[in-house]
Design a protein around this motif. Structure first.
Motif, mmCIF file in Angstrom:
data_model
loop_
_atom_site.group_PDB
_atom_site.id
_atom_site.type_symbol
_atom_site.label_atom_id
_atom_site.label_comp_id
_atom_site.label_asym_id
_atom_site.label_seq_id
_atom_site.Cartn_x
_atom_site.Cartn_y
_atom_site.Cartn_z
ATOM 1 N N ASP A 129 -11.791 2.231 -4.700
ATOM 2 C CA ASP A 129 -11.829 1.318 -5.835
ATOM 3 C C ASP A 129 -11.403 2.026 -7.112
ATOM 4 N N ALA A 130 -11.800 3.288 -7.252
ATOM 5 C CA ALA A 130 -11.449 4.037 -8.461
ATOM 6 C C ALA A 130 -9.947 4.225 -8.571
ATOM 7 N N THR A 138 -4.739 2.780 -11.182
ATOM 8 C CA THR A 138 -3.349 2.320 -11.154
ATOM 9 C C THR A 138 -3.185 1.023 -11.934
ATOM 10 N N LEU A 139 -4.081 0.078 -11.739
ATOM 11 C CA LEU A 139 -3.969 -1.189 -12.459
ATOM 12 C C LEU A 139 -4.020 -0.962 -13.970
ATOM 13 N N ILE A 164 0.590 -7.082 -8.213
ATOM 14 C CA ILE A 164 -0.435 -8.039 -7.795
ATOM 15 C C ILE A 164 -1.706 -7.279 -7.395
ATOM 16 N N GLY A 165 -2.699 -7.339 -8.264
ATOM 17 C CA GLY A 165 -3.881 -6.492 -8.128
ATOM 18 C C GLY A 165 -4.694 -6.729 -6.871
ATOM 19 N N THR A 198 0.842 -1.202 0.000
ATOM 20 C CA THR A 198 0.000 0.000 0.000
ATOM 21 C C THR A 198 0.878 1.253 0.000
ATOM 22 N N LEU A 199 0.376 2.401 -0.337
ATOM 23 C CA LEU A 199 -0.835 2.674 -1.062
ATOM 24 C C LEU A 199 -0.644 2.309 -2.524
ATOM 25 N N THR A 200 -1.606 1.647 -3.100
ATOM 26 C CA THR A 200 -1.532 1.280 -4.510
ATOM 27 C C THR A 200 -1.174 2.472 -5.376
#
Length: 203
Positions: A174-175, A180-181, A165-166, A142-144
């Motif tokens: 979630d947004a 980022t993903l 790793i999502g 974290t943080l993503t």
């Protein structure tokens, strides 16, 4: 179906556990991230899989000081960090018990989101499996959208393959997680689930 440009080789990768500290995880602590807290069991599974396959596990620890402001832009954007959070030597700055490093595992202290910036991380990766044996970094934590993404981008700039790793990274929303993903998937690496990673590692 698009063919992956590369797969994760257990002989040439290392796991980065980004900032899974009490202050980022525990409810009510200064920078608590509920998504990171919820995903601790998945992260623990990734750590266990990597250890079982002989993959080095490297932790990062974000550290601030009471004696002076070591990250003044960070505290300008997040003013509550001027008073508390990730303080050197505090319980809040420690890695959470569920993911605690083993005595022989490296902990890299940092003062910026990017774990490569002014830290020995690149040197550690270049030698932890023998000279320049690591070509891939697996990222959880974290943080993503801040430290994980910044470190992933920097890893790419250092010519490491990035396995992000999502379901073992945690954002503030979630947004933010999906943004980022999408960015990593499009430009900087591969996005895998913990199960997909385990399959590629053969564990």
């Amino acid at each position: 179906m698009t063919t992956a440009p590369w797969t994760v080789d257990p002989e040439t990768c290392a796991l980065l556990v980004i900032d899974m500290q009490n202050d980022f995880v525990r409810e009510g602590f200064p920078m608590a991230v509920p998504m990171a807290r919820e995903r601790v069991p998945v992260m623990r599974g990734v750590v266990d899989t990597c250890r079982d396959r002989g993959v080095p596990v490297i932790y990062t620890q974000h550290v601030l000081y009471d004696t002076f402001d070591v990250s003044p832009l960070e505290t300008a954007y997040i003013p509550r960090l001027r008073e508390a959070g990730m303080r050197d030597g505090s319980h809040g700055a420690e890695i959470i018990e569920e993911l605690a490093p083993r005595p022989d595992e490296m902990v890299v202290r940092k003062h910026r989101y990017d774990a490569f910036h002014n830290t020995p991380l690149h040197s550690v990766l270049n030698t932890i499996r023998g000279l320049r044996r690591v070509d891939t970094v697996i990222i959880i934590g974290t943080l993503t959208e801040a430290c994980c993404e910044s470190t992933a981008r920097s890893a790419y700039m250092h010519d490491y393959r990035v396995a992000f790793i999502g379901d073992a990274t945690g954002a503030l929303s979630d947004a933010a997680q999906e943004a980022t993903l999408r960015s990593i998937r499009g430009f900087f690496g591969r996005v895998l689930s913990a199960a997909e990673l385990a399959a590629e590692l053969g564990g």
